[in-house]
Write an enzyme that holds these catalytic residues in place. Structure first.
Site, mmCIF file in Angstrom:
data_model
loop_
_atom_site.group_PDB
_atom_site.id
_atom_site.type_symbol
_atom_site.label_atom_id
_atom_site.label_comp_id
_atom_site.label_asym_id
_atom_site.label_seq_id
_atom_site.Cartn_x
_atom_site.Cartn_y
_atom_site.Cartn_z
ATOM 1 C CB SER A 143 -25.034 -48.728 -12.813
ATOM 2 O OG SER A 143 -25.553 -47.624 -12.127
ATOM 3 C CG ASP A 149 -20.560 -43.452 -13.759
ATOM 4 O OD1 ASP A 149 -20.236 -43.642 -12.570
ATOM 5 O OD2 ASP A 149 -21.343 -44.196 -14.367
ATOM 6 C CG HIS A 184 -20.876 -46.654 -10.635
ATOM 7 N ND1 HIS A 184 -21.296 -45.899 -11.715
ATOM 8 C CD2 HIS A 184 -21.935 -47.445 -10.315
ATOM 9 C CE1 HIS A 184 -22.539 -46.222 -12.024
ATOM 10 N NE2 HIS A 184 -22.954 -47.157 -11.186
#
Length: 713
Positions: free
Chosen positions: A505, A116, A180
């Site tokens: 996600s 990620d 994220h």
């Protein structure tokens, strides 16, 4: 064996299958191949050399030079590299997880590899208090960096940077500048943190699915995307480092070949080493055929809602209150402010007419007229127009889906068309209109779970008769840890330790955590067995809320607690996928390169897609035709040693499902039994679905059966 080449401002992946046998220097092989293409500068153009889990390299080449490599012996495929994009509290409780749930004594030995944007290691979600020594199976490293330190929770960290991927805000280290990666990592395996919230919204205890598991961070994403060469490098390392599960919440355009997709390639080699790859299905919904990450050796996860929704109310000067759909973190404390219609504030200096200013496009509003006021805009575009004009807040009329919410850098709410008309009437009939926007509150979502509108839908674009997505998990308005280097949202200055965002996600790490949870109870289970357990124990869903049915939610909503005891599993290994690839038309030469052995394709070994031992059944045909398919399946007993399972078929009119034999008897754990399912369907222009359930009185081993018209692609 895999190879990556970078052409003139272009990256090419040259995939060559498995590692060569024996004591061979793959880097020397790479240099030798490059010397034949670009004599004298091979070392200068080489970017990556992969040789831990599969074989390949990255190099700066022109397109013509890449084409020359494609023609060389031992090359499986050559394809342009892409920049893949990110697919971006009480969610575990919603699925039945709580602090009193049963845990495995080896949960702390489970290692999850997160590919990620990196991680914010100081987050309380990654506190290592109480953790024992790092598992001895760990072979990875914590890449040295001035601003990053691992601990007993985050036991490894690496980063993969290609020239031009990073921006000025990026950390050249595994540290997360975006948020994220911190969010997904804490969702999968973060520790328990009480009183977490986004500025008081959704306050409660946050946690990951396996709070005691270890984390290995592989930073593949930067300001300008997630490069294929970095993704493959991360897979190469993660597999060799000793992770148990790989989680990857990124994707790009719809793939059309498994071995022209870096994620499918990496997941294949992970599968060979017993590692399940958990993938997000993509945010291209509700368009049919938009699902990505569809390889049959990985887990593909859609996004669905939980029993909580956020509402942002707007109050007018006449006392009327309307309920909107955003996450408003600002508290105006009920104070009423001047309220103006965007159509009454055109930017005449730029020649903007009221017909355009009512939409509040950037540059369309008169800053003098709207500054310090709440603006009503007739069509949802973006917040930038009202923000740059100096508005105090904004209310937008929105015709789009309201099953998920965003945060904004100013007080903000979106209303439906009917409420919007009422507000326009108020603005047009009131001399000094006023309004206020309340801080977001929490309400019950009585329709949950259902698959959210943005979640990508099937059918599978590569192999139509392998049902994708596999299942769905919470991915809407998820509260989780956040990077303190990142703001709450764009054009914002505020920092937060926890943030609320939505996307597949977010659903992917929920499935990752669930897979790790199952793995902690069954450490010897294959990736296919773990996926099967998650799919066959999933909670059935209904097309009442999702007209695409299984093409939206697959086998159903994930149920982690039940997945530890599925009764039966549909297992599969490398040999099964090789047979599948033979049936898909891959050449013997390529099959041998991919598998790294002398596998061959023949009439006896070629496997049809309907014979792949998958936990779901799918068949497709042209519209208006009758179709019959025969599926061969084998299940392995992982429940009671002595047990008898009866086939229960649910089939609506137009779908015929026959099972032979209809009873499976087992005498010991690990015993396998095979059966044949014949499915006949009368197809119109859409789809029809039913199910097959194996029932022993204790376990319900559920599989969807889906027939659809291929026009849906």
């Amino acid at each position: 064996m895999c190879l990556i080449v970078v052409g003139l401002n272009q990256v090419y992946i040259v995939y060559m299958g498995d590692l060569p046998k024996g004591d061979v220097s793959v880097s020397n092989i790479h240099i030798g191949m490059l010397e034949e293409i670009v004599p004298g500068v091979a070392s200068d153009v080489l970017l990556y050399s992969y040789g831990r889990s599969f074989n390949g390299f990255a190099a700066k080449l022109t397109q013509d030079e890449a084409i020359k490599l494609k023609g060389k012996e031992g090359v499986v495929s050559v394809f342009p590299s892409q920049k893949k994009q990110l697919h971006t509290s009480r969610t575990w409780e919603f699925m039945g997880f709580n602090k009193k749930m049963r845990t495995s004594i080896i949960e702390s030995d489970i290692i999850i590899g997160m590919l990620d944007t990196g991680v914010w290691p100081e987050s309380e979600s990654f506190n290592d208090t109480g953790f024992g020594p790092i598992p001895t199976k760990w072979k990875g490293t914590c890449q040295k960096s001035a601003n990053f330190t691992c601990n007993k929770k985050i036991i490894g960290a690496r980063y993969y940077l290609t020239d031009g991927d990073n921006g000025p805000e990026d950390f050249i280290s595994p540290r997360d500048a975006d948020g994220h990666g911190t969010h997904t990592t804490s969702t999968a395996a973060g520790g328990l943190v009480s009183q977490a919230s986004l500025f008081g919204i959704a306050k409660g205890t946050v946690r990951g699915g396996v709070p005691s598991a270890r984390i290995a961070v592989y930073k593949i994403c930067w300001s300008y995307g997630c490069s294929d060469e970095g993704i493959l490098a991360a897979f190469d390392d993660a597999i060799a480092d000793g992770v148990d599960i790989i989680s990857l919440s990124v994707g790009s355009s719809i793939p059309f070949d498994y071995f022209e997709d870096s994620i499918a390639i990496g997941a294949f080699h992970a599968m060979k080493k017993g590692i399940l790859t958990s993938n997000s299905a993509g945010n291209g919904g509700p368009t049919p055929g938009s699902v990505v990450n569809v390889s049959p050796w990985s887990l593909t996860v859609a996004a669905s809602t939980i029993d909580r929704k956020f509402v942002t109310k707007v109050k007018l000067g006449n006392g009327q209150i309307y309920e909107g759909a955003t996450i408003n973190t600002f508290d105006l404390k009920g104070k009423m402010y001047p309220f103006i219609y965007g159509g009454d504030a055109p930017n005449l200096t730029l020649g903007v007419a009221s017909e355009f200013s009512r939409y509040c496009f950037p540059g369309a509003l008169n800053a003098t007229l709207v500054k310090g006021k709440i603006v009503f805009c007739e069509y949802f575009t973006d917040y930038e127009g009202v923000l740059e004009a100096g508005a105090l807040g904004a209310v937008f009329q929105d015709t789009g889906n309201k099953d998920f919410q965003f945060s904004y850098p100013l007080p903000f709410s979106t209303l439906n068309v009917n409420d919007g008309r009422m507000i326009i009437n108020y603005l047009n009939t009131t001399e000094n209109p006023t309004a206020t926007i309340f801080k977001t509150s929490q309400d019950n979502n009585q329709f949950a779970p259902f698959v959210v509108s943005f979640s990508s839908r099937g059918p599978n674009p590569i192999t139509k008769d392998v049902l994708k997505p596999d299942l769905t998990a919470p991915g809407v308005d998820i509260l989780a840890a956040w990077s303190e280097a990142s703001t709450v949202t764009e054009d914002d200055t505020r920092r937060t330790r926890y943030n609320i965002i939505s996307g597949t996600s977010m659903s992917c790490p929920h499935a990752t955590g669930a897979a790790a949870y199952v793995k902690s109870f069954h450490p010897t289970w294959s990736p296919a067995a773990i996926r099967s357990a998650l799919m066959t124990t999933a909670i059935p869903m209904t097309s009442n809320n999702n007209i695409e049915a299984e093409l939206a939610y697959g086998a159903g909503h994930i149920n982690p607690l039940q997945a530890t005891d599925p009764g039966l599993v549909y297992d599969a290994g490398e040999i099964d996928y090789v047979k599948f690839l033979c049936g898909q038309g891959y050449t013997i030469a390529n099959i041998q390169l991919i598998s790294g052995n002398s596998s061959s394709c023949s009439e006896e070994t070629d496997g049809t897609v309907w014979d792949l031992n998958y936990p779901s059944f799918a068949l497709s045909s042209t519209p208006g035709k009758s179709i019959t398919r025969v599926f061969h399946r084998t299940v392995t007993n992982v429940g009671s040693a002595v047990s008898n399972y009866r086939a229960v078929v649910n089939s609506p009119p137009g779908l015929i499902i026959q099972v032979q034999p209809s009873v499976l008897s087992f005498e010991y754990v690990g015993q396998q039994q095979s059966f044949v399912v014949t499915v006949g369907a009368e197809l119109g222009n859409s789809m029809i679905s039913g199910s097959l359930i194996w029932d022993d009185g204790v376990h319900l081993v559920k599989s969807p059966v889906v027939a659809y018209a291929s026009i849906m692609l």
